[in-house]
Design a protein around this motif. Structure first.
Motif, PDB file in Angstrom:
ATOM      1  N   TYR A 442       0.841  -1.201   0.000  1.00 20.46           N
ATOM      2  CA  TYR A 442       0.000   0.000   0.000  1.00 20.46           C
ATOM      3  C   TYR A 442       0.880   1.256   0.000  1.00 20.46           C
ATOM      4  O   TYR A 442       0.672   2.177  -0.782  1.00 20.46           O
ATOM      5  CB  TYR A 442      -0.909  -0.024   1.232  1.00 20.46           C
ATOM      6  N   GLN A 445       2.760   1.607  -3.318  1.00 23.09           N
ATOM      7  CA  GLN A 445       1.885   2.056  -4.387  1.00 23.09           C
ATOM      8  C   GLN A 445       1.602   3.559  -4.302  1.00 23.09           C
ATOM      9  O   GLN A 445       1.330   4.217  -5.283  1.00 23.09           O
ATOM     10  CB  GLN A 445       0.557   1.274  -4.369  1.00 23.09           C
ATOM     11  N   ARG A 446       1.694   4.089  -3.110  1.00 21.10           N
ATOM     12  CA  ARG A 446       1.475   5.539  -2.991  1.00 21.10           C
ATOM     13  C   ARG A 446       2.765   6.311  -3.228  1.00 21.10           C
ATOM     14  O   ARG A 446       2.801   7.529  -3.084  1.00 21.10           O
ATOM     15  CB  ARG A 446       0.900   5.871  -1.615  1.00 21.10           C
TER      16      ARG A 446
ATOM     17  N   PHE B  81      -1.650   5.190 -10.341  1.00 23.08           N
ATOM     18  CA  PHE B  81      -2.354   5.096  -9.063  1.00 23.08           C
ATOM     19  C   PHE B  81      -3.309   3.917  -9.104  1.00 23.08           C
ATOM     20  O   PHE B  81      -4.043   3.735 -10.070  1.00 23.08           O
ATOM     21  CB  PHE B  81      -3.144   6.387  -8.808  1.00 23.08           C
ATOM     22  N   LEU B  82      -3.273   3.112  -8.043  1.00 22.94           N
ATOM     23  CA  LEU B  82      -4.222   2.007  -7.933  1.00 22.94           C
ATOM     24  C   LEU B  82      -5.098   2.223  -6.711  1.00 22.94           C
ATOM     25  O   LEU B  82      -4.598   2.280  -5.587  1.00 22.94           O
ATOM     26  CB  LEU B  82      -3.462   0.673  -7.814  1.00 22.94           C
ATOM     27  N   ALA B  83      -6.396   2.362  -6.938  1.00 23.15           N
ATOM     28  CA  ALA B  83      -7.336   2.378  -5.819  1.00 23.15           C
ATOM     29  C   ALA B  83      -7.631   0.919  -5.514  1.00 23.15           C
ATOM     30  O   ALA B  83      -8.198   0.196  -6.335  1.00 23.15           O
ATOM     31  CB  ALA B  83      -8.602   3.125  -6.193  1.00 23.15           C
ATOM     32  N   PHE B  84      -7.203   0.470  -4.317  1.00 22.42           N
ATOM     33  CA  PHE B  84      -7.260  -0.955  -4.007  1.00 22.42           C
ATOM     34  C   PHE B  84      -8.694  -1.447  -3.781  1.00 22.42           C
ATOM     35  O   PHE B  84      -9.526  -0.719  -3.247  1.00 22.42           O
ATOM     36  CB  PHE B  84      -6.435  -1.257  -2.751  1.00 22.42           C
ATOM     37  N   PRO B  87      -8.585  -1.757   0.637  1.00 25.11           N
ATOM     38  CA  PRO B  87      -7.570  -0.853   1.208  1.00 25.11           C
ATOM     39  C   PRO B  87      -7.131  -1.327   2.594  1.00 25.11           C
ATOM     40  O   PRO B  87      -7.945  -1.814   3.371  1.00 25.11           O
ATOM     41  CB  PRO B  87      -8.299   0.489   1.309  1.00 25.11           C
ATOM     42  N   ASN B 154     -11.845   7.112   0.864  1.00 21.40           N
ATOM     43  CA  ASN B 154     -10.477   7.524   1.163  1.00 21.40           C
ATOM     44  C   ASN B 154      -9.552   7.270  -0.029  1.00 21.40           C
ATOM     45  O   ASN B 154      -8.648   8.051  -0.310  1.00 21.40           O
ATOM     46  CB  ASN B 154      -9.984   6.763   2.399  1.00 21.40           C
ATOM     47  N   GLU B 155      -9.801   6.194  -0.751  1.00 19.30           N
ATOM     48  CA  GLU B 155      -9.006   5.925  -1.956  1.00 19.30           C
ATOM     49  C   GLU B 155      -9.205   7.043  -2.979  1.00 19.30           C
ATOM     50  O   GLU B 155      -8.261   7.511  -3.595  1.00 19.30           O
ATOM     51  CB  GLU B 155      -9.395   4.570  -2.576  1.00 19.30           C
ATOM     52  N   GLN B 158      -7.395  10.149  -1.801  1.00 18.74           N
ATOM     53  CA  GLN B 158      -5.949  10.048  -2.047  1.00 18.74           C
ATOM     54  C   GLN B 158      -5.643  10.277  -3.523  1.00 18.74           C
ATOM     55  O   GLN B 158      -4.675  10.953  -3.879  1.00 18.74           O
ATOM     56  CB  GLN B 158      -5.420   8.681  -1.605  1.00 18.74           C
TER      57      GLN B 158
END
Ligand code: ATP
Ligand code: MG
Lengths: 490, 246
Positions: A442, A445-446, B81-84, B87, B154-155, B158
């Motif tokens: 995580y 990835q950021r 960017f990957l929005a999981f 999360p 929140n993803e 971000q």
């Protein structure tokens, strides 16, 4: 300071401090008077004479020494302690300028010593520091070289001076409280300390006084082949309040040096003592060579009703740490707290924790321990919560979390509880975790690189403890963790 | 922007992506649909460089570079960017501190100065307002104790702060109530621009009512078996995936 500004300052400092491995490992080139190595009754007489001590104190030392000779070395901790040759250690070393004639004002302190403290980030001038005013007592090897803000403190009746000065100037208070919390026979290292102790700090807060600034002592070992055996006593009279900080560093050396301290705290009715430590003694190198052996007895006596003693410690240094800051909860409604972060890396060993002894009614204790093990290190939490028969409605909450980084380190918890009172409520939680791949991914990835991610996650793990520290110390603590985590990857 | 060519990839030891091809141009929004276990998340993880997914053959080019050769944090810094889908929680680390660390790490990678705290805070507060989210999102530890919907928001938050070039959103709409869905869609629509692309993984064509995709692809058993426009999503909703599978 707003949260926002705190963060700015935090980050700058953290960056500065984290840039070097053990940045406090330098040696100050200064002539010192060091007595020859060896320990016998003459050594003790010599130390006592150098300090111009009264007869009763010499007797106290000699009694402690004679008892110490009969004691076996403790072996119950989960530590691998090499045999210590007590005859190879020098028990007293003092910078020469200080030796015969103690400087009365900071202007008289050797500039090289002032420079040393400046370099350590603890300037001894009476200027406002980052987070406000902090008074400092600076202990260099076996002596206190200066104490700042004495005048301002004296105005409100607070006594803050070196232990040696207290023996001269306030013998009645010293005599009244010395050894009332940690007896000279308490344990092997406490007995040794009672026999040979040199300087430490003395704090007396009179009734009803809220100490107007943070008090701090900065311990520095400089001379080689010496041990440091400081002794600190803090007495808080009824209704008073004090926050005290302690920091420690030593040069990088291949030899192991012994540090065996005793700290006694006494809190009367409604008094509060907050005691914070950032311990950064030299931990030894990455192969386990050198480093300080840190054997410390710290204990507070909550003597009065509603009194409170809170220990916060961040332990990142020392080759070996053996330390259990404890509270005796004697006064009814008194409370004790222990907040601890202990980080071990390479071959460091730590066995640390606390004892909470509930004697009074409605006494309350809180234990939050965060152990982080890296490299080949071993990190143990050891704690006792004891509830006496008299302690109706005693309450304890304990939380012991361990974080493992890497595969070769160990984390252990030894939480003991003994309750003789049915009305007691004891809660214990424990976790052992690793930084999960998901957390790491995580962060990556950021855009946060691995090393920064570990630091971030560890910082989060320690949050509950860091928030107990005064701001400036929290910054220092976070920076130290970052440095200590170096090499944690791979 | 993104060119996925003949990709075969494993998740753990298991071959999941089998001859995957996809081309995304700047400004486009691509929706990816497909049955459970077909490899949608695996595709997202491959693009983000998550270590458990490895390509065995084929290539991925991102802005002219060989994406598969890049470290995950470098991909992020260069705008991936990957929005999981799930999360992760990071206890004790406040959301704003986390995001500022990420933001400044990305700037550092690009050779830019850190943004000072005051400016960062101002920027972040502005984004929060635009997204109609509450300020206390900033103070809470990263995803800890967040509801499913809050995690997804929140993803998006971000993403709004990091302003990626290529955003892959893995089921960011799953488990959202209708208001939250609108918030998420708004977040995407506000970011839409001629030089920013989106790959939106979803099971529900409902989201596509709010976010108009340029293309809809169906991923089955590790490859794209059908591509079309928004109409395809409607057909899938009515008929399921069965008719595409053999
Ligand atoms: N680390 C792993 N090791 C082994 N198999 C894995 C791993 N990760 C995913 N898989 C498997 O890969 C397959 C594809 O998973 P993936 O998460 O990509 O599916 P998906 O299309 O995103 O499904 P869903 O719609 O349910 O989210 C699944 O069978 C899954 O079990
Ligand atoms: Mg998925």
């Amino acid at each position: 300071m707003s949260e926002l500004n705190t963060n700015v300052v935090e980050n700058q400092l953290v960056k500065e401090r984290a840039s070097q491995r053990y940045k406090d490992g330098f040696v100050t080139d200064i002539e010192s008077v060091t007595i020859p190595p060896g320990l016998n009754e003459d050594t003790i007489r010599l130390i006592s004479k150098k300090k111009k001590e009264p007869e009763w104190l010499l007797e106290y030392r000699l009694n402690a020494y004679r008892h110490w000779l009969t004691m076996p070395t403790p072996d119950w901790a989960k530590l691998n302690v090499p045999e210590i040759d007590f005859q190879a250690i020098s028990y007293y070393s003092s910078p020469q300028t200080k030796a015969e004639n103690a400087p009365k004002s900071l202007d008289e302190v050797d500039p090289r010593i002032l420079e040393t403290y400046e370099k350590l980030g603890v300037p001894l001038h009476e200027r406002e520091r980052l987070a406000g005013v902090v008074a400092v007592d600076a202990v260099f090897d076996s002596v206190s070289v200066g104490t700042t803000f004495r005048k301002e403190l004296a105005e409100v009746g607070v006594i803050f001076c070196s232990f040696s000065e207290a023996v001269q100037d306030h013998p009645e208070i010293v005599k009244k409280y010395l050894s009332t919390v940690v007896s000279a026979r308490d344990n092997y290292f406490a007995a040794l300390n009672a026999a040979v102790f040199s300087d430490g700090s003395f704090v007396y807060i009179p009734e009803g006084v809220r100490c107007p600034m943070e008090l701090s002592t900065y311990f520095r070992i400089n001379a080689n082949h010496t041990g440091q055996f400081e002794r600190t006593l803090i007495v808080a009279e009824a209704g008073s309040h004090v926050s005290y900080l302690e920091g420690c560093t030593a040069p990088m050396r291949d030899e192991n040096q012994l540090h065996a301290a005793v700290v006694e705290l006494v809190a009367m009715d409604d008094a509060t003592i907050k005691y914070s430590t950032v311990q950064n003694w030299y931990p030894g190198d990455e192969n386990g060579k050198g480093g300080i052996y840190n054997f410390v007895t710290k204990r507070g006596n909550c003597l009065g009703r509603n009194s409170k003693i809170s220990w916060t410690q961040v332990e990142t240094g020392s080759a070996i740490t053996w330390k259990y800051p404890s509270c005796i909860l004697r006064g009814d409604n008194s409370s004790g707290e222990f907040y601890s972060v202990a980080l071990t890396n390479n071959y460091q060993q730590a066995d640390t924790g606390t004892k909470m002894i509930h004697i009074g009614e409605n006494t309350k204790s809180t234990i939050i321990s965060k152990g982080i093990s890296v490299g080949k290190s071993q990190n143990s939490y050891r704690g006792i919560v004891r509830v006496a028969k008299s302690a109706d409605n005693a309450r304890n909450f304990s939380q012991c979390d361990s974080l493992l980084i890497g595969k070769e380190c160990g984390a252990h918890t030894f939480p003991y509880t003994e309750s003789a009172n049915m009305t007691a409520t004891l809660e214990h939680e424990a976790t052992t975790s690793k930084i999960s791949d998901d957390q790491m991914n995580y962060c990556l990835q950021r855009g946060i690189p691995e090393e920064e991610a570990i630091s971030l996650i560890v910082d989060g793990f320690c949050k509950q403890v860091f928030k107990e520290l005064p701001m400036e110390f929290a910054v220092e603590a976070k920076a130290l963790l970052d440095v200590s985590l170096e090499g944690a990857i791979g | 922007m993104l060119e996925i060519k003949d990709i075969y990839a494993k998740a753990g030891d298991k071959e999941i992506l089998k001859n995957l091809n996809l081309s995304v141009k700047p400004g486009e929004v691509h929706a990816i649909m497909g049955p459970n276990g077909s490899g949608k998340s695996t595709m997202g993880n491959l693009l983000a460089g998550m270590p458990h997914v490895t390509a065995t053959s084929g290539s991925v080019t991102y802005q002219g570079k060989d994406l598969l050769q890049m470290e995950p944090e470098d991909r992020a810094a260069e705008g991936v960017f990957l929005a999981f889908q799930y999360p992760v929680e990071i206890p004790g680390v406040n959301n704003m501190y986390f995001l500022r660390t990420a933001y400044n790490a990305q700037r550092k990678h690009r050779g830019e100065e850190n943004l000072d705290s005051a400016s960062f805070l101002r920027m972040v507060k502005e984004k929060i307002k635009q997204l109609h989210m509450s300020d206390d999102l900033l103070k809470r530890p990263v995803n800890v104790g967040f509801s499913g919907g809050e995690k997804k928001r929140n993803e998006v938050f971000q993403m709004a702060v990091l302003e990626p070039n290529l955003a892959i959103m893995d089921e960011t709409d799953s488990g959202l109530d209708i208001d939250a869905l609108r918030v998420v869609a708004d977040g995407v629509n506000q970011l839409r621009s001629p030089d920013r692309s989106f790959v939106i993984i979803t099971h529900y064509q409902r989201l596509l009512d709010y976010i108009e995709p340029d293309f809809v692809h169906v991923l089955v058993d590790g490859q794209i078996v059908k591509s079309g426009t928004k109409k395809l999503a409607l057909e899938l909703e009515e008929q399921g995936y069965g008719w595409l599978e053999d």
